[in-house]
Design a protein around this motif. Structure first.
Motif, PDB file in Angstrom:
ATOM      1  N   ALA A  68       0.819  -1.213   0.000  1.00 21.78           N
ATOM      2  CA  ALA A  68       0.000   0.000   0.000  1.00 21.78           C
ATOM      3  C   ALA A  68       0.853   1.263   0.000  1.00 21.78           C
ATOM      4  O   ALA A  68       0.446   2.299  -0.552  1.00 21.78           O
ATOM      5  N   ASN A  69       2.033   1.195   0.582  1.00 20.63           N
ATOM      6  CA  ASN A  69       2.927   2.355   0.622  1.00 20.63           C
ATOM      7  C   ASN A  69       3.410   2.774  -0.761  1.00 20.63           C
ATOM      8  O   ASN A  69       3.873   3.905  -0.946  1.00 20.63           O
ATOM      9  N   HIS A  70       3.301   1.867  -1.735  1.00 21.25           N
ATOM     10  CA  HIS A  70       3.795   2.153  -3.080  1.00 21.25           C
ATOM     11  C   HIS A  70       2.676   2.339  -4.099  1.00 21.25           C
ATOM     12  O   HIS A  70       2.943   2.454  -5.301  1.00 21.25           O
ATOM     13  N   LEU A  71       1.424   2.371  -3.642  1.00 26.97           N
ATOM     14  CA  LEU A  71       0.289   2.513  -4.548  1.00 26.97           C
ATOM     15  C   LEU A  71      -0.340   3.892  -4.414  1.00 26.97           C
ATOM     16  O   LEU A  71      -0.514   4.402  -3.313  1.00 26.97           O
ATOM     17  N   LYS A  72      -0.673   4.480  -5.560  1.00 30.51           N
ATOM     18  CA  LYS A  72      -1.370   5.763  -5.598  1.00 30.51           C
ATOM     19  C   LYS A  72      -2.728   5.551  -6.262  1.00 30.51           C
ATOM     20  O   LYS A  72      -2.853   4.787  -7.216  1.00 30.51           O
ATOM     21  N   ASP A  73      -3.743   6.252  -5.776  1.00 29.44           N
ATOM     22  CA  ASP A  73      -5.087   6.067  -6.308  1.00 29.44           C
ATOM     23  C   ASP A  73      -5.249   6.662  -7.700  1.00 29.44           C
ATOM     24  O   ASP A  73      -6.064   6.193  -8.494  1.00 29.44           O
ATOM     25  N   SER A  74      -4.486   7.715  -8.009  1.00 32.73           N
ATOM     26  CA  SER A  74      -4.712   8.467  -9.240  1.00 32.73           C
ATOM     27  C   SER A  74      -4.111   7.801 -10.480  1.00 32.73           C
ATOM     28  O   SER A  74      -4.460   8.153 -11.608  1.00 32.73           O
ATOM     29  N   VAL A  75      -3.210   6.830 -10.277  1.00 35.26           N
ATOM     30  CA  VAL A  75      -2.500   6.202 -11.394  1.00 35.26           C
ATOM     31  C   VAL A  75      -2.749   4.693 -11.373  1.00 35.26           C
ATOM     32  O   VAL A  75      -2.659   4.076 -10.308  1.00 35.26           O
ATOM     33  N   PRO A  76      -3.062   4.079 -12.524  1.00 34.88           N
ATOM     34  CA  PRO A  76      -3.151   2.613 -12.557  1.00 34.88           C
ATOM     35  C   PRO A  76      -1.780   2.025 -12.234  1.00 34.88           C
ATOM     36  O   PRO A  76      -0.804   2.308 -12.932  1.00 34.88           O
ATOM     37  N   ILE A  77      -1.703   1.243 -11.192  1.00 33.64           N
ATOM     38  CA  ILE A  77      -0.391   0.746 -10.768  1.00 33.64           C
ATOM     39  C   ILE A  77      -0.507  -0.666 -10.198  1.00 33.64           C
ATOM     40  O   ILE A  77      -1.479  -0.994  -9.510  1.00 33.64           O
ATOM     41  N   ALA A  78       0.495  -1.486 -10.514  1.00 38.17           N
ATOM     42  CA  ALA A  78       0.576  -2.846  -9.983  1.00 38.17           C
ATOM     43  C   ALA A  78       1.893  -3.003  -9.233  1.00 38.17           C
ATOM     44  O   ALA A  78       2.960  -2.661  -9.747  1.00 38.17           O
ATOM     45  N   TYR A  79       1.804  -3.497  -8.022  1.00 39.34           N
ATOM     46  CA  TYR A  79       2.957  -3.779  -7.162  1.00 39.34           C
ATOM     47  C   TYR A  79       3.209  -5.282  -7.170  1.00 39.34           C
ATOM     48  O   TYR A  79       2.264  -6.088  -7.167  1.00 39.34           O
ATOM     49  N   HIS A  80       4.479  -5.675  -7.198  1.00 35.38           N
ATOM     50  CA  HIS A  80       4.827  -7.086  -6.979  1.00 35.38           C
ATOM     51  C   HIS A  80       6.176  -7.131  -6.279  1.00 35.38           C
ATOM     52  O   HIS A  80       6.911  -6.129  -6.246  1.00 35.38           O
ATOM     53  N   SER A  81       6.494  -8.268  -5.695  1.00 36.35           N
ATOM     54  CA  SER A  81       7.693  -8.345  -4.873  1.00 36.35           C
ATOM     55  C   SER A  81       8.430  -9.659  -5.077  1.00 36.35           C
ATOM     56  O   SER A  81       7.971 -10.563  -5.792  1.00 36.35           O
ATOM     57  N   GLU A 109      11.097  -6.969 -23.806  1.00 34.88           N
ATOM     58  CA  GLU A 109      11.575  -7.773 -22.678  1.00 34.88           C
ATOM     59  C   GLU A 109      10.511  -7.890 -21.594  1.00 34.88           C
ATOM     60  O   GLU A 109      10.298  -8.975 -21.025  1.00 34.88           O
ATOM     61  N   PHE A 110       9.861  -6.807 -21.292  1.00 35.83           N
ATOM     62  CA  PHE A 110       8.844  -6.801 -20.243  1.00 35.83           C
ATOM     63  C   PHE A 110       7.761  -7.837 -20.527  1.00 35.83           C
ATOM     64  O   PHE A 110       7.343  -8.584 -19.640  1.00 35.83           O
ATOM     65  N   PHE A 111       7.324  -7.884 -21.781  1.00 32.33           N
ATOM     66  CA  PHE A 111       6.245  -8.795 -22.171  1.00 32.33           C
ATOM     67  C   PHE A 111       6.671 -10.251 -22.064  1.00 32.33           C
ATOM     68  O   PHE A 111       5.919 -11.102 -21.581  1.00 32.33           O
ATOM     69  N   PHE A 112       7.891 -10.557 -22.514  1.00 32.35           N
ATOM     70  CA  PHE A 112       8.344 -11.945 -22.551  1.00 32.35           C
ATOM     71  C   PHE A 112       8.921 -12.424 -21.215  1.00 32.35           C
ATOM     72  O   PHE A 112       8.905 -13.618 -20.934  1.00 32.35           O
ATOM     73  N   ASP A 113       9.434 -11.531 -20.386  1.00 30.98           N
ATOM     74  CA  ASP A 113      10.024 -11.960 -19.116  1.00 30.98           C
ATOM     75  C   ASP A 113       8.976 -12.488 -18.141  1.00 30.98           C
ATOM     76  O   ASP A 113       9.200 -13.475 -17.435  1.00 30.98           O
ATOM     77  N   SER A 114       7.838 -11.798 -18.048  1.00 29.90           N
ATOM     78  CA  SER A 114       6.728 -12.217 -17.165  1.00 29.90           C
ATOM     79  C   SER A 114       7.221 -12.564 -15.763  1.00 29.90           C
ATOM     80  O   SER A 114       7.012 -13.678 -15.265  1.00 29.90           O
ATOM     81  N   VAL A 115       7.877 -11.613 -15.113  1.00 29.62           N
ATOM     82  CA  VAL A 115       8.508 -11.907 -13.824  1.00 29.62           C
ATOM     83  C   VAL A 115       7.582 -11.692 -12.624  1.00 29.62           C
ATOM     84  O   VAL A 115       7.897 -12.132 -11.514  1.00 29.62           O
ATOM     85  N   ALA A 116       6.454 -11.027 -12.823  1.00 31.46           N
ATOM     86  CA  ALA A 116       5.574 -10.741 -11.681  1.00 31.46           C
ATOM     87  C   ALA A 116       4.819 -11.991 -11.260  1.00 31.46           C
ATOM     88  O   ALA A 116       4.093 -12.590 -12.059  1.00 31.46           O
ATOM     89  N   LEU A 117       4.982 -12.392 -10.018  1.00 35.46           N
ATOM     90  CA  LEU A 117       4.254 -13.543  -9.480  1.00 35.46           C
ATOM     91  C   LEU A 117       2.923 -13.058  -8.898  1.00 35.46           C
ATOM     92  O   LEU A 117       2.898 -12.158  -8.055  1.00 35.46           O
ATOM     93  N   GLY A 118       1.834 -13.678  -9.336  1.00 33.22           N
ATOM     94  CA  GLY A 118       0.509 -13.224  -8.945  1.00 33.22           C
ATOM     95  C   GLY A 118       0.283 -13.180  -7.450  1.00 33.22           C
ATOM     96  O   GLY A 118      -0.433 -12.312  -6.944  1.00 33.22           O
ATOM     97  N   CYS A 119       0.893 -14.111  -6.716  1.00 27.73           N
ATOM     98  CA  CYS A 119       0.677 -14.160  -5.271  1.00 27.73           C
ATOM     99  C   CYS A 119       1.272 -12.950  -4.556  1.00 27.73           C
ATOM    100  O   CYS A 119       0.917 -12.681  -3.405  1.00 27.73           O
ATOM    101  N   THR A 120       2.168 -12.215  -5.214  1.00 25.63           N
ATOM    102  CA  THR A 120       2.760 -11.028  -4.596  1.00 25.63           C
ATOM    103  C   THR A 120       2.090  -9.741  -5.068  1.00 25.63           C
ATOM    104  O   THR A 120       2.325  -8.679  -4.501  1.00 25.63           O
ATOM    105  N   MET A 121       1.267  -9.823  -6.091  1.00 27.84           N
ATOM    106  CA  MET A 121       0.730  -8.616  -6.719  1.00 27.84           C
ATOM    107  C   MET A 121      -0.355  -7.953  -5.881  1.00 27.84           C
ATOM    108  O   MET A 121      -1.208  -8.619  -5.293  1.00 27.84           O
ATOM    109  N   VAL A 122      -0.311  -6.630  -5.853  1.00 30.94           N
ATOM    110  CA  VAL A 122      -1.371  -5.801  -5.289  1.00 30.94           C
ATOM    111  C   VAL A 122      -1.576  -4.669  -6.291  1.00 30.94           C
ATOM    112  O   VAL A 122      -0.602  -4.032  -6.690  1.00 30.94           O
ATOM    113  N   PHE A 123      -2.806  -4.432  -6.713  1.00 31.23           N
ATOM    114  CA  PHE A 123      -3.048  -3.351  -7.662  1.00 31.23           C
ATOM    115  C   PHE A 123      -4.296  -2.579  -7.245  1.00 31.23           C
ATOM    116  O   PHE A 123      -5.148  -3.089  -6.521  1.00 31.23           O
TER     117      PHE A 123
END
Length: 267
Positions: A68-81, A109-123
Motif C-alpha cells: 500500500a505504501n507504493h500505490l497511488k489512487d490516481s495512477v493505474p499501478i501494480a505492485y509485486h515483490s 523484454e517486459f512482455f516476454f520476461d513475465s517476472v511478476a508472481l501473482g501471489c505477490t501482486m497488489v493493484f
C-alpha cells in the motif's frame, strides 16, 4: 477452486462477521487462470486494492502494508515483490530473485520476461477499472495479463524484499512443485514444464490485449502485439517475428526459449 477441504465453510464464517467479505458463487474448478479471470470479471471496483490470494502461500504480517505504501489512487499501478520459496513444511529454499534483481521495464523484454508472481501482486481499483473494460474470450495467465496492462496504461513497482512464503507442493498448479530445489530448476526441469504446460500463452495474451485495447495503445506497442498475435497465420509472419529484434527477452536463455516457441508454434 476445487478445494475438497473446509475452505468454503471457513470463507462463509468470515462473511458472517465481516461486511467487506464477499463470496462468489461456487462452480466447477476451471484452473488457476480461469478462476482468477472469473473473479476479476465479477468483483466490484469499490475496493481500494485487489490481490490474488493462493492458499498454498503464507503472507507475512507486513505484506499489504508494504504494498500500500507504493500505490497511488490516481495512477493505474501494480505492485509485486520478491518471494521466499519454501517446501510443504515451510523450510526455506531461498528467495526467487537475487537482492540486486531489477525487472526490465521495456517492451519487448517486459512482455516476454513475465517476472511478476501473482501471489505477490497488489493493484489499485484504477487499474481494475481498465482490466474490466475487456472481458476475455480466451483464458491467459491472469497475473501476466494484469501486469502488462499496468505497463501499458500506468506503472509497475517491484519490491526486492520478500513479504510472502511461496510454498511449493508437489501437486501445485504452477511453478516447479516436484523439483527438489524449486528455486534453481535445471534446463530439463524447464523443458518438462514447457511440455506439460499450456501453449501459445504469449500470442493469446497479445490477441486479447488487441481485442480490448487496440484503439488506446501506443503505435509501437500496437505493432509489437500484432506481430506476436499473428505469427501463426503464415510462414512470412513467423519469419518476421523470428528475425525481428523484438523477439527477445532479458538474457540469452529466455530469448532462446522465445525463439524455440516461435519455431514450434507454441509462443
Amino acid at each position: 477452486d476445487g478445494s475438497t477441504d473446509s475452505t468454503c465453510k471457513i470463507i462463509d464464517e468470515f462473511c458472517k462477521v465481516n461486511d467487506n467479505f464477499i463470496r462468489l458463487k461456487s462452480g466447477t474448478c476451471g484452473g488457476a487462470k480461469s478462476n482468477f479471470l472469473y473473479m476479476l470479471k465479477e468483483i466490484g471496483v469499490q475496493f481500494k486494492y485487489c490481490m490474488f490470494c493462493d492458499q498454498d502461500d503464507v503472507w507475512l504480517p507486513d505484506k499489504l502494508f508494504c504494498a500500500a505504501n507504493h500505490l497511488k489512487d490516481s495512477v493505474p499501478i501494480a505492485y509485486h515483490s520478491n518471494v521466499t520459496i519454501v517446501d510443504e513444511q515451510l523450510n526455506v529454499l531461498g528467495n526467487r530473485f537475487k537482492p540486486d534483481f531489477e525487472p526490465n521495464l521495456q517492451f519487448p523484454e517486459f512482455f516476454f520476461d513475465s517476472v511478476a508472481l501473482g501471489c505477490t501482486m497488489v493493484f489499485n481499483s484504477t487499474l481494475l477499472k481498465i482490466v474490466k473494460q475487456h472481458i476475455l474470450d480466451e483464458p491467459t495467465q491472469h497475473d501476466a495479463y494484469v501486469y502488462v496492462l499496468a505497463y501499458l496504461f500506468g506503472q509497475c513497482f517491484y519490491d526486492s524484499d520478500s513479504h510472502i512464503l511461496y510454498r511449493r507442493h508437489t501437486s501445485a498448479t504452477s511453478g516447479f512443485g516436484k523439483v527438489k530445489d524449486a528455486s534453481r530448476p535445471t534446463l530439463i526441469d524447464r523443458y518438462k514444464k514447457y511440455k506439460k504446460g499450456p501453449k501459445n500463452q504469449f500470442s493469446i495474451r497479445a490477441q486479447q490485449l488487441l481485442n480490448g485495447y487496440s484503439s488506446q495503445l501506443r503505435l509501437k506497442d500496437l505493432r509489437f502485439l500484432k506481430l506476436v498475435a499473428n505469427y501463426r497465420e503464415n510462414l512470412m509472419n513467423k519469419l518476421l517475428l523470428l528475425c525481428s529484434q523484438e523477439s527477445h527477452a532479458s538474457g540469452m536463455r529466455k530469448t532462446l526459449q522465445i525463439k524455440y516457441r516461435i519455431l514450434a508454434n507454441t509462443l
